[in-house]
Write an enzyme that holds these catalytic residues in place. Structure first.
Site, short mmCIF file in Angstrom:
data_model
loop_
_atom_site.label_atom_id
_atom_site.label_comp_id
_atom_site.label_asym_id
_atom_site.label_seq_id
_atom_site.Cartn_x
_atom_site.Cartn_y
_atom_site.Cartn_z
N ASP A 199 -11.43 1.75 3.00
CA ASP A 199 -11.64 0.30 2.87
C ASP A 199 -13.12 -0.01 2.60
O ASP A 199 -13.45 -1.11 2.17
CB ASP A 199 -11.23 -0.40 4.18
N GLN B 242 -5.31 -1.99 9.32
CA GLN B 242 -5.03 -3.31 8.76
C GLN B 242 -5.62 -4.40 9.66
O GLN B 242 -5.30 -4.47 10.84
CB GLN B 242 -3.51 -3.49 8.60
N LYS C 240 0.84 -1.21 0.00
CA LYS C 240 0.00 0.00 0.00
C LYS C 240 0.87 1.25 0.00
O LYS C 240 0.59 2.22 -0.70
CB LYS C 240 -0.95 -0.03 1.21
#
Ligand code: NAP
Length: 284
Positions: free
Chosen positions: A120, A97, A53
């Protein structure tokens, strides 16, 4: 023989487009998109994802910030971190995460993210808004699948789409996205009776079960579009999809390989969501 959908190439095209738009956003409005990634513990897979990322952020010209915590960080500490990122004007996208260690309530942390910064697409606000197609951000992997179909001009409208897997991050949001594009949807899971009979009806078959090569040749209709989301590590170390590629490829019209299909699209769509978040936040 099927057309192989090249997710790596499409992802690169998408990242290049994001980079060009980032230059424009900076030039015209003085905004540089910023993504913060919160990583807890030292799970090797999570570290690899976070590295990917960060690299993508650099490629497209975003500001990227990585906040790393040891596995014994408290829930309150994480809530405070997310709270300060919510208020941070340089940060437009926040990603925690997952998975988080067991003593932390992941739902609570995800729900503390400002939905406009939830790149997300996991916040209940964005998940709920998928029903009306008005979420700020949509989950990256299913969004990446739609993008692949669009880029290869695979029409979705009116098609019979079968998804194997009903997870909250892939199967369910993808079902809503395909429905919004006027497909007829069937979602399968471990209690589905006679799975091959159902998968054989699919014009578009998506395998997202996490079971190596479970979709065999005789489970696929001639001419179907086959999308393989599965990432399974064989004992030899080789990556295997959920689709038995050699058996299915001769029957399919389009097929995604593993690796190099759906996988690269996830981070590319994260970049798209972060770019959108930067425009969105500044328009408030
Ligand atoms: P998950 O949460 O484990 O869900 C798997 C789903 O598949 C469940 O709904 C399960 O049914 C269903 N399933 C499992 N075995 C089945 C079987 N034999 N027959 C029918 N249905 C079956 O998985 P996930 O997180 O969605 O991930 C799925 C796969 O995609 C994994 O290999 C993962 O690594 C990969 N993945 C890739 C990306 C990417 O490319 N970037 C992103 C996310 C996930 P039940 O609900 O009945 O248990």
């Amino acid at each position: 023989m099927a057309v192989r959908i090249d997710g790596k190439a499409v992802a690169e095209t998408v990242r290049n487009e994001v980079r060009d738009k980032t230059v424009l956003l900076d030039r015209e409005r003085g905004i540089r998109p910023g993504l913060a990634v919160v990583l807890v513990g030292d799970d090797p897979a999570s570290r690899i994802y976070v590295r990917g990322k960060k690299k993508a952020c650099e490629q497209v010209g975003f500001l990227s910030r990585e906040l790393t915590f040891s596995a014994d960080v408290s829930e309150q500490e994480l809530l405070d971190v997310v709270g300060s990122l919510n208020r941070d004007g340089d940060i437009h996208g926040i990603l925690v995460q997952l998975p988080l260690p067991g003593h932390i309530n992941s739902d609570l942390i995800v729900e503390s993210i400002d939905p406009r910064k939830d790149v997300d697409g996991f916040h209940p606000y964005n998940v709920g808004k998928l029903f009306s197609g008005t979420s700020y951000h949509m989950s990256c992997t299913p969004r990446g699948i739609i993008e692949l179909l669009d880029r290869y001009q695979v029409s979705i409208e009116g098609k019979e789409a079968v998804i194997v897997g009903r997870s909250a991050i892939v199967g369910k949001p993808l079902a809503l996205m395909l429905l919004a594009r006027h497909a007829t949807i069937t979602v399968c899971h471990t209690r589905t009776r006679d799975l091959p009979e159902v998968t054989r009806r699919a014009d578009i078959l998506v395998a997202a079960a996490g079971r190596p090569e479970m979709i065999r040749g005789d489970m696929v209709k001639e001419g179907a579009v086959v999308i393989d989301v599965g990432i399974n590590r064989a004992e030899s170390g080789k990556l295997l999809g959920d689709v038995a590629f050699a058996e299915v490829e001769p029957r399919a019209s389009y097929i995604t390989p593993v690796p190099g299909g759906v996988g690269p699209m996830t981070i590319a769509m994260l970049m798209v969501n972060t770019l959108n978040a930067a425009s969105l936040i500044e328009e408030r």
